[in-house]
Design a protein around this motif. Structure first.
Motif, PDB file in Angstrom:
ATOM      1  N   PHE A 194      44.255  38.378  45.744  1.00  0.00           N
ATOM      2  CA  PHE A 194      43.872  36.877  46.445  1.00  0.00           C
ATOM      3  C   PHE A 194      41.903  37.232  45.698  1.00  0.00           C
ATOM      4  O   PHE A 194      41.645  35.915  45.209  1.00  0.00           O
ATOM      5  N   ARG A 195      41.716  38.031  45.388  1.00  0.00           N
ATOM      6  CA  ARG A 195      39.681  38.260  45.044  1.00  0.00           C
ATOM      7  C   ARG A 195      39.795  37.459  43.830  1.00  0.00           C
ATOM      8  O   ARG A 195      39.425  36.781  43.075  1.00  0.00           O
ATOM      9  N   TYR A 196      40.562  38.086  42.910  1.00  0.00           N
ATOM     10  CA  TYR A 196      40.611  38.105  41.348  1.00  0.00           C
ATOM     11  C   TYR A 196      41.412  36.926  40.651  1.00  0.00           C
ATOM     12  O   TYR A 196      40.488  35.965  39.545  1.00  0.00           O
ATOM     13  N   VAL A 197      42.407  36.385  41.550  1.00  0.00           N
ATOM     14  CA  VAL A 197      42.514  34.851  41.179  1.00  0.00           C
ATOM     15  C   VAL A 197      41.715  33.666  42.532  1.00  0.00           C
ATOM     16  O   VAL A 197      41.346  32.971  40.633  1.00  0.00           O
TER      17      VAL A 197
ATOM     18  N   ILE B  65      45.104  47.278  29.923  1.00  0.00           N
ATOM     19  CA  ILE B  65      46.034  47.493  30.850  1.00  0.00           C
ATOM     20  C   ILE B  65      46.282  46.525  31.355  1.00  0.00           C
ATOM     21  O   ILE B  65      47.406  45.729  31.940  1.00  0.00           O
ATOM     22  N   ALA B  66      45.296  45.635  32.270  1.00  0.00           N
ATOM     23  CA  ALA B  66      45.223  44.630  33.550  1.00  0.00           C
ATOM     24  C   ALA B  66      45.333  43.437  32.407  1.00  0.00           C
ATOM     25  O   ALA B  66      46.589  43.083  32.987  1.00  0.00           O
TER      26      ALA B  66
ATOM     27  N   PRO C 234      51.699  41.008  42.793  1.00  0.00           N
ATOM     28  CA  PRO C 234      50.945  39.450  42.579  1.00  0.00           C
ATOM     29  C   PRO C 234      49.123  40.356  42.169  1.00  0.00           C
ATOM     30  O   PRO C 234      48.777  41.154  43.294  1.00  0.00           O
ATOM     31  N   GLU C 235      48.146  39.394  41.584  1.00  0.00           N
ATOM     32  CA  GLU C 235      47.364  40.042  41.611  1.00  0.00           C
ATOM     33  C   GLU C 235      46.393  39.384  43.123  1.00  0.00           C
ATOM     34  O   GLU C 235      46.793  38.586  43.606  1.00  0.00           O
TER      35      GLU C 235
ATOM     36  N   ASN D 113      46.524  40.963  35.113  1.00  0.00           N
ATOM     37  CA  ASN D 113      46.281  41.800  36.624  1.00  0.00           C
ATOM     38  C   ASN D 113      45.203  41.949  36.662  1.00  0.00           C
ATOM     39  O   ASN D 113      45.225  43.395  36.179  1.00  0.00           O
ATOM     40  N   ASN D 114      44.451  41.745  36.640  1.00  0.00           N
ATOM     41  CA  ASN D 114      42.378  42.378  36.533  1.00  0.00           C
ATOM     42  C   ASN D 114      43.158  42.965  38.287  1.00  0.00           C
ATOM     43  O   ASN D 114      41.607  43.807  38.200  1.00  0.00           O
ATOM     44  N   GLY D 115      43.045  42.451  39.402  1.00  0.00           N
ATOM     45  CA  GLY D 115      43.443  43.994  40.217  1.00  0.00           C
ATOM     46  C   GLY D 115      43.517  45.218  40.043  1.00  0.00           C
ATOM     47  O   GLY D 115      43.231  45.940  40.694  1.00  0.00           O
ATOM     48  N   LEU D 116      44.020  45.012  39.042  1.00  0.00           N
ATOM     49  CA  LEU D 116      44.179  46.831  38.417  1.00  0.00           C
ATOM     50  C   LEU D 116      42.892  47.649  38.284  1.00  0.00           C
ATOM     51  O   LEU D 116      43.549  49.083  37.999  1.00  0.00           O
ATOM     52  N   ALA D 117      41.812  46.772  38.319  1.00  0.00           N
ATOM     53  CA  ALA D 117      40.764  47.253  38.515  1.00  0.00           C
ATOM     54  C   ALA D 117      40.240  48.738  39.272  1.00  0.00           C
ATOM     55  O   ALA D 117      39.879  49.024  39.335  1.00  0.00           O
ATOM     56  N   ASP D 118      41.012  47.800  40.985  1.00  0.00           N
ATOM     57  CA  ASP D 118      41.185  48.806  41.932  1.00  0.00           C
ATOM     58  C   ASP D 118      41.464  50.047  41.372  1.00  0.00           C
ATOM     59  O   ASP D 118      40.671  51.002  41.970  1.00  0.00           O
ATOM     60  N   MET D 119      42.646  49.986  40.794  1.00  0.00           N
ATOM     61  CA  MET D 119      43.410  51.536  40.684  1.00  0.00           C
ATOM     62  C   MET D 119      42.430  52.173  40.387  1.00  0.00           C
ATOM     63  O   MET D 119      41.987  53.395  40.023  1.00  0.00           O
ATOM     64  N   ALA D 120      41.634  51.906  39.195  1.00  0.00           N
ATOM     65  CA  ALA D 120      40.820  52.835  38.166  1.00  0.00           C
ATOM     66  C   ALA D 120      39.400  52.873  39.426  1.00  0.00           C
ATOM     67  O   ALA D 120      38.752  54.134  38.906  1.00  0.00           O
ATOM     68  N   TRP D 121      38.719  52.847  40.280  1.00  0.00           N
ATOM     69  CA  TRP D 121      37.610  52.874  40.816  1.00  0.00           C
ATOM     70  C   TRP D 121      38.070  54.210  40.892  1.00  0.00           C
ATOM     71  O   TRP D 121      36.535  55.276  40.745  1.00  0.00           O
ATOM     72  N   GLY D 122      38.978  53.855  41.905  1.00  0.00           N
ATOM     73  CA  GLY D 122      39.249  56.101  42.485  1.00  0.00           C
ATOM     74  C   GLY D 122      39.170  57.316  41.650  1.00  0.00           C
ATOM     75  O   GLY D 122      38.372  58.725  41.377  1.00  0.00           O
ATOM     76  N   LEU D 123      39.908  57.128  40.509  1.00  0.00           N
ATOM     77  CA  LEU D 123      40.439  58.125  39.122  1.00  0.00           C
ATOM     78  C   LEU D 123      39.374  57.899  38.456  1.00  0.00           C
ATOM     79  O   LEU D 123      38.974  58.825  37.572  1.00  0.00           O
ATOM     80  N   GLY D 124      37.572  56.743  38.519  1.00  0.00           N
ATOM     81  CA  GLY D 124      37.245  57.064  37.623  1.00  0.00           C
ATOM     82  C   GLY D 124      36.001  58.294  37.719  1.00  0.00           C
ATOM     83  O   GLY D 124      35.952  58.858  37.566  1.00  0.00           O
ATOM     84  N   PHE D 125      35.903  58.120  39.464  1.00  0.00           N
ATOM     85  CA  PHE D 125      35.372  58.736  39.440  1.00  0.00           C
ATOM     86  C   PHE D 125      35.868  60.558  39.462  1.00  0.00           C
ATOM     87  O   PHE D 125      35.226  61.355  38.720  1.00  0.00           O
TER      88      PHE D 125
END
Length: 260
Positions: free
Chosen positions: A86-89, A21-22, A83-84, A27-39
């Motif tokens: 700044f960390r992933y940019v 999806i990312a 937008p993505e 947008n690799n920042g979508l990894a942050d979305m996966a964090w909470g849902l992963g648990f």
């Protein structure tokens, strides 16, 4: 097949889906979305696979689902169409080549590994349960109370920051009221407290092996304090004089009365 292996397989599938999806969204920042849902994935997988439905596993699953879904929707609503981050940019700029491959391993697979380690008490809670005796119930109750405190700091801290940033008059200013008056990172403090509370609920079965699960809260607290949480934001504002004045008065992590 052990619950630890089943959870690892579920997480691997989950993070690969989010990776795809990312890349589609660029947008690799979508990894942050996966964090909470992963648990949440780990909690439900562990609970259903073990099928014991003991007091520890049910309580931990409920607590993790409340926290995970709140974080998922909070970050998701904020990041999905933006937008993505700044960390992933910055990562893209540093990597230069093979960006998709590096994002897969250094962002998604690394985050999956961290999540798996932190989730140890969730899995132990499903693996070992106890009867509703006095001592386990007291320990479990302490864990739940601590979780409520941690959730308050994270959720209210996030809400106060969102409200502050939504006001154009606050552009360039630093939030110094509410929970942010007592700690520069109330949301990170709250998250650490919540994971320690999950660990406490997990060990309330009084099975000595569940103590291994405390590596989870230890690890997330280390990450928040020294790796990906507090240090990144402190570095971001290191040249901001307003923030530096705020930092002189305000505790970096544990809530304390502000210095005069």
């Amino acid at each position: 097949m052990s619950v630890f292996l089943v959870s690892a397989i579920a997480l691997f599938i989950f993070f690969n889906v989010f990776y795809i999806i990312a890349q589609v969204k660029k947008n690799n920042g979508l990894a942050d979305m996966a964090w909470g849902l992963g648990f949440v994935v780990v909690a439900l997988t562990s609970l259903i696979y073990e099928g014991t439905y003991g007091i520890q596993s049910i309580v931990v699953t409920v607590l993790v689902m409340i926290w995970g879904f709140r974080l998922f929707f909070y970050i998701g609503l904020r990041n999905w169409s933006k937008p993505e981050d700044f960390r992933y940019v910055d990562m893209r700029k540093r990597w230069k080549t093979n960006i998709m491959l590096k994002a897969y391993f250094y962002v998604f697979m690394l985050q999956m590994t961290f999540l798996y380690i932190i989730s140890f008490p969730i899995q132990f809670a499903s693996l070992y349960a106890s009867d509703l005796q006095l001592v386990p119930l007291i320990i479990l109750s302490v864990g739940v109370v601590l979780w409520i405190i941690g959730f308050y700091f994270e959720a209210v801290g996030d809400a106060q920051l969102k409200t502050f940033k939504s006001n154009p008059a606050n552009k360039g200013k630093i939030l110094q009221s509410g929970l942010w008056k007592y700690t520069r990172h109330p949301n990170y403090f709250g998250e650490s407290v919540m994971w320690w509370s999950v660990g406490i609920v997990s060990i309330s079965s009084l099975n000595p092996i569940t103590l291994i699960g405390l590596v989870g809260p230890l690890f997330i607290t280390y990450l928040l304090l020294f790796v990906s949480g507090v240090p990144l934001l402190e570095k971001k504002y290191k040249d901001n004089p307003l923030f530096q004045e705020y930092a002189k008065r305000t505790s970096i992590f544990f809530p304390l009365p502000p210095k005069k």
